[in-house]
Design a protein around this motif. Sequence first.
Motif, PDB file in Angstrom:
ATOM      1  N   THR A 186       0.831  -1.206   0.000  1.00 51.07           N
ATOM      2  CA  THR A 186       0.000   0.000   0.000  1.00 51.07           C
ATOM      3  C   THR A 186       0.863   1.252   0.000  1.00 51.07           C
ATOM      4  N   ILE A 187       1.917   1.250   0.797  1.00 51.24           N
ATOM      5  CA  ILE A 187       2.820   2.414   0.854  1.00 51.24           C
ATOM      6  C   ILE A 187       3.478   2.646  -0.504  1.00 51.24           C
ATOM      7  N   VAL A 188       3.920   1.562  -1.147  1.00 48.42           N
ATOM      8  CA  VAL A 188       4.533   1.694  -2.470  1.00 48.42           C
ATOM      9  C   VAL A 188       3.528   2.255  -3.477  1.00 48.42           C
ATOM     10  N   ALA A 189       2.293   1.727  -3.453  1.00 50.12           N
ATOM     11  CA  ALA A 189       1.263   2.219  -4.368  1.00 50.12           C
ATOM     12  C   ALA A 189       0.958   3.693  -4.114  1.00 50.12           C
ATOM     13  N   MET A 190       0.894   4.066  -2.844  1.00 54.52           N
ATOM     14  CA  MET A 190       0.613   5.463  -2.476  1.00 54.52           C
ATOM     15  C   MET A 190       1.721   6.390  -2.982  1.00 54.52           C
ATOM     16  N   MET A 191       2.970   6.024  -2.754  1.00 58.39           N
ATOM     17  CA  MET A 191       4.078   6.885  -3.131  1.00 58.39           C
ATOM     18  C   MET A 191       4.243   6.971  -4.651  1.00 58.39           C
ATOM     19  N   THR A 192       4.033   5.849  -5.354  1.00 55.28           N
ATOM     20  CA  THR A 192       4.187   5.887  -6.812  1.00 55.28           C
ATOM     21  C   THR A 192       3.073   6.698  -7.465  1.00 55.28           C
ATOM     22  N   LEU A 193       1.843   6.596  -6.958  1.00 56.85           N
ATOM     23  CA  LEU A 193       0.759   7.408  -7.506  1.00 56.85           C
ATOM     24  C   LEU A 193       1.012   8.892  -7.250  1.00 56.85           C
ATOM     25  N   THR A 194       1.484   9.223  -6.050  1.00 58.46           N
ATOM     26  CA  THR A 194       1.801  10.617  -5.734  1.00 58.46           C
ATOM     27  C   THR A 194       2.916  11.139  -6.629  1.00 58.46           C
ATOM     28  N   LEU A 195       3.955  10.326  -6.820  1.00 55.77           N
ATOM     29  CA  LEU A 195       5.070  10.729  -7.677  1.00 55.77           C
ATOM     30  C   LEU A 195       4.614  10.921  -9.120  1.00 55.77           C
ATOM     31  N   ASN A 196       3.785  10.001  -9.621  1.00 55.46           N
ATOM     32  CA  ASN A 196       3.296  10.117 -10.992  1.00 55.46           C
ATOM     33  C   ASN A 196       2.469  11.379 -11.189  1.00 55.46           C
ATOM     34  N   LEU A 197       1.609  11.695 -10.217  1.00 54.20           N
ATOM     35  CA  LEU A 197       0.783  12.887 -10.350  1.00 54.20           C
ATOM     36  C   LEU A 197       1.637  14.151 -10.299  1.00 54.20           C
ATOM     37  N   TRP A 198       2.636  14.180  -9.405  1.00 46.95           N
ATOM     38  CA  TRP A 198       3.517  15.344  -9.318  1.00 46.95           C
ATOM     39  C   TRP A 198       4.322  15.524 -10.614  1.00 46.95           C
ATOM     40  N   LEU A 199       4.862  14.417 -11.130  1.00 45.74           N
ATOM     41  CA  LEU A 199       5.640  14.494 -12.367  1.00 45.74           C
ATOM     42  C   LEU A 199       4.779  14.938 -13.547  1.00 45.74           C
ATOM     43  N   SER A 200       3.566  14.395 -13.644  1.00 44.34           N
ATOM     44  CA  SER A 200       2.689  14.767 -14.759  1.00 44.34           C
ATOM     45  C   SER A 200       2.301  16.246 -14.677  1.00 44.34           C
ATOM     46  N   ALA A 201       2.055  16.752 -13.462  1.00 46.17           N
ATOM     47  CA  ALA A 201       1.743  18.169 -13.310  1.00 46.17           C
ATOM     48  C   ALA A 201       2.946  19.036 -13.676  1.00 46.17           C
ATOM     49  N   LYS A 202       4.156  18.589 -13.295  1.00 44.99           N
ATOM     50  CA  LYS A 202       5.363  19.337 -13.654  1.00 44.99           C
ATOM     51  C   LYS A 202       5.571  19.363 -15.166  1.00 44.99           C
ATOM     52  N   VAL A 203       5.327  18.212 -15.829  1.00 44.74           N
ATOM     53  CA  VAL A 203       5.495  18.141 -17.284  1.00 44.74           C
ATOM     54  C   VAL A 203       4.535  19.091 -17.982  1.00 44.74           C
ATOM     55  N   THR A 204       3.266  19.063 -17.571  1.00 41.46           N
ATOM     56  CA  THR A 204       2.285  19.938 -18.211  1.00 41.46           C
ATOM     57  C   THR A 204       2.536  21.406 -17.876  1.00 41.46           C
ATOM     58  N   ALA A 205       3.021  21.689 -16.662  1.00 37.61           N
ATOM     59  CA  ALA A 205       3.346  23.074 -16.314  1.00 37.61           C
ATOM     60  C   ALA A 205       4.517  23.577 -17.152  1.00 37.61           C
ATOM     61  N   THR A 206       5.523  22.729 -17.353  1.00 41.33           N
ATOM     62  CA  THR A 206       6.681  23.111 -18.161  1.00 41.33           C
ATOM     63  C   THR A 206       6.285  23.364 -19.613  1.00 41.33           C
ATOM     64  N   SER A 207       5.351  22.556 -20.113  1.00 40.64           N
ATOM     65  CA  SER A 207       4.915  22.718 -21.501  1.00 40.64           C
ATOM     66  C   SER A 207       3.879  23.818 -21.672  1.00 40.64           C
ATOM     67  N   PRO A 213      -3.096  27.312 -11.458  1.00 36.82           N
ATOM     68  CA  PRO A 213      -1.817  27.766 -10.885  1.00 36.82           C
ATOM     69  C   PRO A 213      -1.221  26.685  -9.996  1.00 36.82           C
ATOM     70  N   TRP A 214       0.107  26.668  -9.931  1.00 33.63           N
ATOM     71  CA  TRP A 214       0.771  25.654  -9.116  1.00 33.63           C
ATOM     72  C   TRP A 214       0.416  25.868  -7.645  1.00 33.63           C
ATOM     73  N   PRO A 215      -0.115  24.846  -6.968  1.00 31.30           N
ATOM     74  CA  PRO A 215      -0.571  25.052  -5.581  1.00 31.30           C
ATOM     75  C   PRO A 215       0.601  25.221  -4.624  1.00 31.30           C
ATOM     76  N   VAL A 216       0.311  25.863  -3.494  1.00 32.29           N
ATOM     77  CA  VAL A 216       1.292  25.988  -2.418  1.00 32.29           C
ATOM     78  C   VAL A 216       1.250  24.693  -1.609  1.00 32.29           C
ATOM     79  N   MET A 217       2.232  23.820  -1.840  1.00 31.66           N
ATOM     80  CA  MET A 217       2.186  22.474  -1.275  1.00 31.66           C
ATOM     81  C   MET A 217       2.222  22.464   0.251  1.00 31.66           C
ATOM     82  N   ARG A 218       2.849  23.471   0.847  1.00 29.72           N
ATOM     83  CA  ARG A 218       2.966  23.449   2.310  1.00 29.72           C
ATOM     84  C   ARG A 218       1.636  23.721   3.010  1.00 29.72           C
ATOM     85  N   THR A 219       0.603  24.101   2.248  1.00 28.95           N
ATOM     86  CA  THR A 219      -0.715  24.306   2.841  1.00 28.95           C
ATOM     87  C   THR A 219      -1.594  23.069   2.763  1.00 28.95           C
TER      88      THR A 219
END
Length: 325
Positions: A186-207, A213-219
Amino acid sequence: MMAFGLIALIAGAASALMFASIVSGALISLVLFYLAPLPLMVASIGWGPLCASLGGIAAAIGLGALFGLPYCIAFAVTVALPAWWLGHLVLLSRQVGPGAPGAGAEPTSEPELEWYPVGRILLWIAGFATLTTIAALLTLGTDAETITGTLQRGLMRLLRATDPQTSGEAGQLVDALVRIAPAAATIVAMMTLTLNLWLSAKVTATSGRLRRPWPVMRTAELPPMTLVALCVALAFCFTGGLLAIFAQITTAALMMGYALTGFAVLHTLTLALKSRTFWLGSTYAVVVVFGWPVIAMVILGLADAVFGFRERFLRSCQPPPLPTP
């Protein structure tokens, strides 16, 4: 329309190939397997959820035709469905403020949009991690004894393949691994899904295709009722049987959600430090290298949910109001 369909097919084909690469048994295929949702998530965030759904359906049908129905269902549940829905949530918004449409009144300015909170997206990721882990375990059996026995035999075969002179102590090691296997998966699935979503958002933001707008993650913070759900799941962990296994999976997913909010709390509480980069970098390095210090992040996230550390810290950092004349 042709370009939209072509993008959907390309994203689906890329995800399907990465998902099916696990059949090769190569070490790199494990990395590709965990990154399989990435192309569909990029398509969902950059071109809309419909693009991801078309690509996911085409990929699932293709995998089913080549490898059989189990691969089709596994891809649809663990890759296509999370990619489509999480991409939809990233783009979900509503109008607020003076520009919001009212009763019989026309908007007077540009409408202000409130985007779907990051904390609620984390909760959905925890839900998908729980769903995929439970679905994987149910392929091994429909009761606790069968699932445990299948896991024990599989781990024992793996140990004997690496060390034919396996001693009796290996049985104790296998028993311990079987107990933590559902939570670890479960931990592996949770972390990989989170990583995939973060990477996909970064890719689309870069393009330049990220429409929010990019959210303030610390909130980021989980909904208040998540703490109640965690307490209920913890209570069911002591019941035994299949229900206890499912409760352990749910508990692990919610704990990782609080661990991620714990990192958000740490980013907030270190805002006033001059050596903030050093302390944050050291914390991430220790967690990545050793793993178990993530428990401190879980405790920090839970403490913030109960006592509101971030809110108190930010309130203390605000300057006092000016005296009224």
